[in-house]
Design a protein around this motif. Structure first.
Motif, short mmCIF file in Angstrom:
data_model
loop_
_atom_site.label_atom_id
_atom_site.label_comp_id
_atom_site.label_asym_id
_atom_site.label_seq_id
_atom_site.Cartn_x
_atom_site.Cartn_y
_atom_site.Cartn_z
N HIS A 646 0.87 -1.30 -0.01
CA HIS A 646 -0.06 -0.07 -0.13
C HIS A 646 0.75 1.26 0.02
O HIS A 646 0.61 2.07 -0.93
CB HIS A 646 -0.91 0.20 1.19
CG HIS A 646 -2.02 -1.24 1.38
ND1 HIS A 646 -1.82 -2.02 2.38
CD2 HIS A 646 -2.88 -1.80 0.41
CE1 HIS A 646 -2.68 -2.82 2.07
NE2 HIS A 646 -3.31 -2.76 1.08
N HIS A 667 -2.36 5.17 1.33
CA HIS A 667 -3.10 3.85 2.14
C HIS A 667 -1.95 3.16 3.02
O HIS A 667 -0.81 3.12 2.72
CB HIS A 667 -3.39 3.04 0.77
CG HIS A 667 -4.56 3.45 0.14
ND1 HIS A 667 -4.89 2.79 -1.28
CD2 HIS A 667 -5.36 4.45 0.45
CE1 HIS A 667 -5.97 3.44 -1.70
NE2 HIS A 667 -6.45 4.61 -0.86
N ILE A 668 -2.46 2.72 3.87
CA ILE A 668 -2.02 1.71 5.03
C ILE A 668 -3.05 0.74 5.14
O ILE A 668 -4.08 0.84 4.79
CB ILE A 668 -1.66 2.43 6.32
CG1 ILE A 668 -2.83 3.03 6.95
CG2 ILE A 668 -0.63 3.50 6.15
CD1 ILE A 668 -2.62 3.44 8.40
N THR A 727 1.00 -3.01 -6.37
CA THR A 727 -0.30 -2.55 -6.36
C THR A 727 -0.80 -3.38 -7.60
O THR A 727 -0.46 -4.07 -8.41
CB THR A 727 -0.38 -1.11 -6.63
OG1 THR A 727 0.66 -0.84 -7.60
CG2 THR A 727 -0.16 -0.42 -5.35
#
Lengths: 733, 330
Positions: A646, A667-668, A727
């Motif tokens: 992420h 994002h995490i 990703t």
């Protein structure tokens, strides 16, 4: 003394109730009379000179007190030295609002101070900053030709890498890349500067080192030492972001000095992306091995970005010279200066990056050799640290491999990629090893036994959520022979005994040793005192003396402390000591190790990857508190999954600016991303590393996780993705 | 955030009376407050509509449902009639945001979510949608998440809603009331493509208020599937989403509805294409043809070509799942 040691018990956090009831105050939550609020105005361009700052519209608003900028700020030091903090990089430190130079996008260029936060923010939006923009470069890849050797001392090369690599029957030569990542602790950086009646400053700062911030403020603003006290009673996560004094501290102090009023500056989430971060890094791994998988040659090269004003360096490549046995090793580490802020240590700095390259390359090698990835690592097990030529004080990494593999069920793994499928999902199993140094720093602690039998132990260290309050209380309880309820540990105050920055997983080792010694000395002083005052106790062995229920108890006899201390001419018994790394450590290398096993489920048609299972086996010496230690590893594993899948700052290089600067778009992992995580602490006795035998667990949990995920992706799909994070667009079949 | 006036009327007429050139209706505030904090939205007056009587889900004369604009997203997704008769809508709502946001967000507000384009959100940089005429840095910058269909020179942003993708497929209508009276807007006409006016997300006139969303009588209660692909498992906007609904006649497609999210400035649907595949065999070969036809006009940008492949795969997957699905509940 209690029969059973408190250390080693899963004690609940001593600060837990205060935190969950909201009683624990963080830096931006302290009230103060007449408190003013600062809002930071930031540069929208990456490089240039400020031509003019128009504050008229902002100042015209009732309740706006001041707009500070480089043209009207209070005096501050001009040379570099006062700005050089305990975690400074080489070069010229950033000086907030110092002059008209704009060095990066997001740089603070003004501070609006108003009677409330909302007004300050609104007024900030009215400040017009005119900047003559110069050309900028923020892209590491585009500026790679401007790289130079990092000013870090690398271990000397050993053997002849080139010859050994060229002659090796099996060779891996692979490149990996990782993006900029930002710490983003839940609590944003904040400083509340309270101007006391005598003009001195009491500062509540978000920091991992109260004395670091104290010295910075004192030196930058040329204030007498006793005029500045910095506190950080609670820190809502930091992960390295509080290792250096951040700009909100300097700005809040400027406001307080200029206006002689208390000022608070809290950064917005967007501004949390405008200072130190884990730097984008390119790595190249070359491994040569014989047909049995024995490593004949290793070369690890890394290129990281840094700012134009400081050379940030970390240990990215060193691990490749110490984790495995190999006679021919070479390392290289370059920096590329860009129009960005200086990077900063972030959880397992360097190792979290370097182990991605090394452990992915080892997975690639295992396949070429035709050996199980665990077996390849066992073949190359190193009893000593090749970089230093020293044996490890302890290294239960074999136990990590074995116990981790067993819990995971690794023996059932079919080595062939794409061999496990359920419905639309390919299932992959991957693993990686981890390593982090077990350091110890000089640290001081004070122990004070009051007449009512309460023990106060203190040190200027912080608790960044790791459990320092709790484990120090446990260590003190064992050393003093007292119950946890009778002990209070105090921290987060620059006026307390000297402690190093809280980082590097060395707090238990450093501060814990000082706490233990202070409490032990206190106890022996108490025994001596009691025996001098009550001759009948002369022959009693020390371990018969118990401090409990506000009394000294020796067998059936009870003595009031008040009486005992009266004779000593003080109302309390006090000891302060400084602990230094033990002489035993010399001649040894000390490190924590781990083995991480990961299961992923990959839907190739949709490019999605789910981490369904993780087993992390850790060798970190003696674990003081299995509950808080496990939490550290869990957090590290989640972080590692984020590194794998992420986290990435998306930088628009045309604008020279990080664009996804909020937690919706940066994002995490969320709960739904995490499968089952199991943590194992393997037994690892070590009486060399320090007197507690404990190595620290703050960093090791994250190390290796991202590599294990990437290796599992390969096992699932047969495709290597070497550009992190992994990703959807890269996984899509 | 700028200073603003605040009022809380108790009926629609009162709300409309308060509305003016720089006013903004606010319900859950899950998007508007963020935009205000970032100075992207700068209303002089907030008209809090949470006191209006728009919280009912009622049956319509034509056998459909009327959903009051203030019915919460979480409440709507769990409404027995929605679960039973419009499972596609329930699935889409639950794929969006987080439980906390769904608790706050209103049905009407969901339609008015603004794009998540990073340039739109950062008032320090140019953006034609936020500040018309300043330019579109996304075209030459970070455009991995941006449009592959229907974009213009001026804007490549995508609409962020999941719920709207299902509403497009189900051919909902939007009931609005404004200074000029009430009207209905077909869902396909509600959101618009950026064209020359990227600052306009939809066709609402000034100061018009959404009062309800009307669903036609249920036609797709069985073979439906909402598929959302995103960068993490929850709390992330769609890279691609597909609302697929089938009415099967034996082994053939009796009727098809297909809408895409994450690809354009509005939920993307092609009714002519849907009609063309009526009567075709309900097989993956047909679904592949549908996917190809749906994406034939795709014009990816420098960093989002993967979305064409992803959308293609997602359409086939969603239609396959819809076909296999039996019964109404997820």
């Amino acid at each position: 003394m209690s029969a059973q040691a408190i250390s080693g018990q899963p004690l609940d956090r001593t600060d837990g109730p205060a935190k969950v009831t909201g009683k624990a105050r963080y830096a931006g939550e302290y009230p103060a009379e007449g408190l003013l609020y600062g809002s930071v105005v930031s540069s929208a361009v990456a490089h240039g000179r400020i031509r003019h700052i128009d504050c008229q519209a902002a100042l015209a608003l009732p309740g706006v007190i001041e707009v500070l900028h480089h043209g009207n700020r209070p005096p501050m030091a001009a040379d570099d030295e006062p700005y050089e903090d305990d975690d400074a990089a080489d070069g010229h430190p950033f000086r907030p609002l110092f002059n008209d130079r704009v060095l990066y996008s997001g740089q603070p260029v003004a501070l609006v101070i108003a009677e409330n936060l909302e007004l300050a923010r609104y007024a900030g939006s009215l400040v017009r900053v005119e900047i003559d923009a110069g050309s900028h470069q923020t892209d590491l890849c585009a500026a790679r030709d401007q790289g130079y050797d990092a000013p870090a001392e690398l271990p000397k090369p050993r053997g002849d890498f080139a010859e050994a690599f060229n002659a090796a029957p099996l060779r891996i030569d692979a490149q990996y890349s990782t993006p900029n990542e930002h710490h983003n602790p839940m609590e944003p950086h904040a400083s509340t500067v309270i101007v006391e009646a005598d003009g001195s400053l009491l500062i509540h700062d978000k920091t991992q080192g109260t004395q670091n911030s104290q010295a910075y403020v004192q030196e930058v603003f040329k204030l007498p030492k006793e005029q500045v006290r910095v506190c950080a009673a609670f820190v809502g996560g930091a992960f390295g972001s509080g290792l250096r004094p951040q700009y909100q501290l300097a700005l809040a102090v400027m406001g307080a000095l200029k206006l002689k009023r208390s000022v608070r500056v809290t950064l917005t989430r967007q501004q949390m992306f405008t200072f130190g971060y884990r730097p984008r890094t390119l790595q190249r791994l070359q491994l040569g091995a014989d047909a049995d998988g024995r490593l004949l040659a290793i070369r690890h090269e890394a290129t990281g970005q840094t700012s134009r004003f400081e050379d940030f360096s970390e240990h990215v490549v060193e691990w490749s010279g110490m984790l495995y046995r190999c006679d021919n090793v070479a390392m290289a580490y370059q920096l590329v200066p860009l129009d960005v802020y200086t990077p900063l240590d972030m959880r397992a700095p360097g190792a979290a990056l370097g182990l991605i390259g090394l452990e992915c390359a080892m997975d690639e090698l295992a396949e070429q050799v035709g050996l199980d990835p665990v077996a390849l690592r066992q073949v190359n097990f190193a009893d000593s640290n090749g970089n230093e030529g020293k044996p490890y004080s302890s290294k239960a990494l074999r136990e990590c491999y074995e116990q981790g593999a067993e819990r995971f069920g690794w023996e059932r793994r079919n080595p062939v990629p794409r061999s496990q499928q359920e419905g639309d999902e390919l299932i992959g199993w991957g693993m990686a090893g981890g390593v982090w140094e077990a350091m110890q720093m000089k640290a001081s602690a004070k122990a004070r036994l009051d007449a009512d039998g309460h023990l106060w132990v203190s040190s200027a260290t912080t608790d960044i959520g790791t459990g320092t309050y709790t484990v120090m209380t446990q260590i003190a309880a064992d050393a003093a022979g007292m119950a946890v309820e009778d002990i209070t540990f105090q921290l987060g105050d620059s006026s307390l005994p000297t402690a190093p920055l809280q980082g590097g997983s060395f707090t238990v080792s450093s501060v814990g040793s000082a706490v233990r010694q202070a409490c032990q000395v206190l106890r022996s002083k108490l025994v001596t005192l009691a025996q001098a005052r009550y001759p009948a106790l002369a022959g009693e062995p020390a371990d018969r003396f118990v401090v409990a229920d506000g009394q000294l108890q020796v067998g059936e006899r009870r003595f009031a402390f008040a009486d005992l201390l009266q004779g000593a001419g003080d109302d309390a018994l006090e000891v302060q000591i400084t602990a230094e790394p033990g002489a035993k450590r010399e001649g040894f290398a000390c490190a924590t190790h781990s083995a991480v096993f990961v299961e992923v489920r990959v839907d190739e048609a949709l490019g999605t990857l789910r981490v369904s299972r993780v087993v992390s086996a850790v060798a970190a010496g003696r674990v003081i508190n299995p509950k808080t230690a496990r939490s550290q590893i869990l957090g590290g594993v989640v972080w590692g999954v984020g590194m794998a899948l992420h986290e990435q700052a998306e930088v628009d290089h045309n604008l020279g600016r990080t664009m996804n600067h909020n937690l919706a778009e940066y994002h995490i992992p969320v709960n739904a991303d995490m499968g089952e995580v199991e943590v194992i602490f393997v037994d690892e006795p070590d009486d060399i590393v320090n007197e507690l035998g404990s190595k620290g667990v703050g960093e090791i949990g994250v190390v290796g996780v991202a590599a294990a995920v990437a290796n599992a992706l390969y096992h699932a799909t047969g495709r290597r993705v070497r550009d992190f994070p992994l990703t959807v667009d890269k996984i899509l079949g | 955030m700028i200073p603003f006036a605040y009022s809380k009327p108790t009926d629609v007429a009162g709300a409309l009376q308060l509305a003016g050139p720089d006013s903004h209706f606010i319900a859950g505030g899950t998007n508007l407050l963020d935009l205000m904090k970032e100075n992207v939205a700068q209303p002089q007056r907030l008209i809090d509509i949470t006191g209006l009587p728009l919280r009912e889900v009622t049956a319509t004369a034509s056998g459909g449902l009327s959903i009051g604009a203030l019915v919460g997203n979480a409440e709507l997704a769990r409404h027995p009639r929605i679960e039973a008769d419009y499972p596609l809508l329930a699935q889409a709502i639950l794929a969006g945001a987080s439980p906390q946001l769904r608790n706050m967000a209103s049905s009407g507000g969901n339609l008015l979510q603004r794009t998540r384009c990073a340039y739109f959100y950062d008032s320090a940089v140019p953006c034609n949608k936020r500040a018309p005429g300043t330019g579109c840095p996304a075209r030459s910058g970070l455009n991995r998440n941006h449009a592959i269909l229907g974009a213009s020179q001026h804007c490549v942003a995508v609409h962020p809603s999941d719920m709207c993708v299902a509403l497009a497929a189900l051919e909902a209508t939007v009931q609005v009331q404004g200074p000029a009276g009430s009207r209905q807007i077909a869902f396909a006409d509600f959101h618009r493509l950026p064209g020359e006016q990227p600052e306009r997300d939809n066709t609402l006139a000034d100061n018009e208020l959404i009062t309800a969303i009307e669903l036609p009588a249920p036609r797709f209660a069985e073979h439906v599937h909402y598929l959302k692909v995103r960068d993490r498992a929850s709390y992330a906007f769609a890279l691609i989403s597909v609302a697929a609904a089938l009415r099967l006649e034996g082994e053939r497609i009796g009727e098809l509805r297909l809408a895409l999210g994450g690809v354009a400035h509005k939920p993307w649907r092609d009714p002519a294409l849907e009609a063309r595949f009526q009567g075709q065999p309900a097989t993956s070969a047909t679904y592949t043809q549908i996917a190809q036809a749906m994406l034939s006009g795709a014009q990816p940008l420098a960093h989002n070509a993967f979305k064409v492949t992803l959308a293609h795969n997602a359409i086939i997957r969603a239609l396959g799942q819809a076909q296999r699905r039996q019964g109404a509940t997820a």
